[in-house]
Design an enzyme around this catalytic site. Structure first.
Site, PDB file in Angstrom:
ATOM      1  N   HIS A  14      -6.598   3.172  44.376  1.00  0.00           N
ATOM      2  CA  HIS A  14      -7.216   2.503  43.134  1.00  0.00           C
ATOM      3  C   HIS A  14      -8.390   1.594  43.559  1.00  0.00           C
ATOM      4  O   HIS A  14      -8.208   0.751  44.323  1.00  0.00           O
ATOM      5  CB  HIS A  14      -6.442   1.769  42.205  1.00  0.00           C
ATOM      6  N   ASP A  59      -5.139  -5.756  47.401  1.00  0.00           N
ATOM      7  CA  ASP A  59      -4.798  -4.803  46.322  1.00  0.00           C
ATOM      8  C   ASP A  59      -5.993  -4.803  45.429  1.00  0.00           C
ATOM      9  O   ASP A  59      -5.987  -5.354  44.406  1.00  0.00           O
ATOM     10  CB  ASP A  59      -3.512  -5.475  45.548  1.00  0.00           C
ATOM     11  N   GLU A  64      -5.816   1.620  37.562  1.00  0.00           N
ATOM     12  CA  GLU A  64      -4.525   1.658  37.964  1.00  0.00           C
ATOM     13  C   GLU A  64      -3.708   0.659  37.750  1.00  0.00           C
ATOM     14  O   GLU A  64      -2.452   0.468  37.208  1.00  0.00           O
ATOM     15  CB  GLU A  64      -4.392   1.702  39.636  1.00  0.00           C
ATOM     16  N   GLU A  65      -4.273  -0.861  37.692  1.00  0.00           N
ATOM     17  CA  GLU A  65      -3.581  -1.862  37.320  1.00  0.00           C
ATOM     18  C   GLU A  65      -3.122  -1.975  35.840  1.00  0.00           C
ATOM     19  O   GLU A  65      -2.322  -2.777  35.429  1.00  0.00           O
ATOM     20  CB  GLU A  65      -4.365  -3.217  37.444  1.00  0.00           C
ATOM     21  N   ASP A 119      -2.433   2.020  48.942  1.00  0.00           N
ATOM     22  CA  ASP A 119      -2.512   1.019  48.090  1.00  0.00           C
ATOM     23  C   ASP A 119      -1.973  -0.067  48.642  1.00  0.00           C
ATOM     24  O   ASP A 119      -0.631  -0.315  48.852  1.00  0.00           O
ATOM     25  CB  ASP A 119      -1.812   1.171  46.703  1.00  0.00           C
ATOM     26  N   HIS A 171      -2.433  -9.919  42.847  1.00  0.00           N
ATOM     27  CA  HIS A 171      -2.786 -10.212  41.293  1.00  0.00           C
ATOM     28  C   HIS A 171      -2.626 -11.872  41.208  1.00  0.00           C
ATOM     29  O   HIS A 171      -2.582 -12.208  39.918  1.00  0.00           O
ATOM     30  CB  HIS A 171      -1.471  -9.746  40.650  1.00  0.00           C
TER      31      HIS A 171
END
Length: 247
Positions: free
Chosen positions: A53, A72, A105-106, A133, A210
């Site tokens: 992603h 990420d 994706e998130e 990923d 994140h």
């Protein structure tokens, strides 16, 4: 997404192979996915798919709201870019190779869910789907790679382990996400063989994802990450020139 597409096009501009790079629009998100396709020479309808992603997110309620996403998933995205550059300068594969940088994706595997559903509806012959990923943080040690056993194919995992023994020679530790943690789950849901090698086991992964702290730092290991590009190249060129498929 536009900047990434330009980088992808630049990586293949000298290739003599039939390569196309295009956006894929979605209904569930305004963000676009990107697909690079190398048309197979003798069995172009048989597809070997690599993906990761391109989006990032910040879920930290207290900290700054930037989402650099170095691990990420700039790491997996970069692995795929390097793999494409190498593959595009080899002999033309017998099967077609498709590489995806998925949108959304998130937000719930949005881009990959639409793509996998569309491929299923069109009865496309997908031999296997590799998902990259997070590859930058060697939580269990350099060249120790996690392999997710849920939402993946036992046949594809066995193939990967054999290929690793011949080529990348990493230590593989099996683990489970415990949920559909990345885009491989979208393909698995549609019945396609999927594979998810990972930077480490889940309990040893990068804790800064994140957040605004997901940046390049002293814990980033580019040799460890490059191993995943090698995996992508090996799968694309070996599986792309074989008659192997899931029984």
């Amino acid at each position: 997404v536009e900047a990434l597409k330009a980088r992808i096009e630049d990586a293949v501009k000298g290739s003599k192979l039939p390569v196309t790079v295009e956006y894929i629009s979605h209904k569930s998100t305004t963000q676009k996915s990107i697909r690079a396709r190398i048309e197979g020479s003798t069995r172009p309808t048989e597809l070997v798919i690599l993906g990761g992603h391109l989006d990032s997110i910040n879920g930290d309620w207290m900290g700054p709201k930037t989402a650099p996403g170095a691990d990420d998933n700039a790491s997996g995205s970069a692995n795929l870019l390097e793999a494409l550059r190498i593959i595009a300068n080899q002999e033309r594969p017998e099967r077609s190779i498709e590489i995806f940088w998925y949108a959304g994706e998130e937000s719930g595997l949005l881009g990959s869910a639409e793509i996998a559903k569309d491929y299923k509806a069109k009865n496309k012959d997908v031999i296997g789907v590799l998902q990259l990923d997070m590859t930058l943080y060697p939580g269990n040690g350099e060249f120790v790679m996690g392999s997710m056993t849920d939402f993946t194919s036992a046949w594809f995992r066995s193939y990967f382990e054999n290929l690793n023994g011949l080529y990348t020679k990493a230590k593989i530790v099996t683990d489970k996400c415990g949920y559909g943690c990345s885009d491989h789950a979208s393909w698995d849901k549609q019945g396609f063989p999927a594979l998810m090698p990972f930077e480490a086991t889940m309990n040893s992964m990068n804790e800064n994802i994140h957040t605004a702290r997901d940046t390049i730092d002293s814990n980033s290991n580019f040799a460890h990450s490059a191993m995943f590009s090698k995996v992508a190249v090996a799968i694309a060129l070996d599986l792309g020139n074989s008659t192997l498929r899931e029984p």
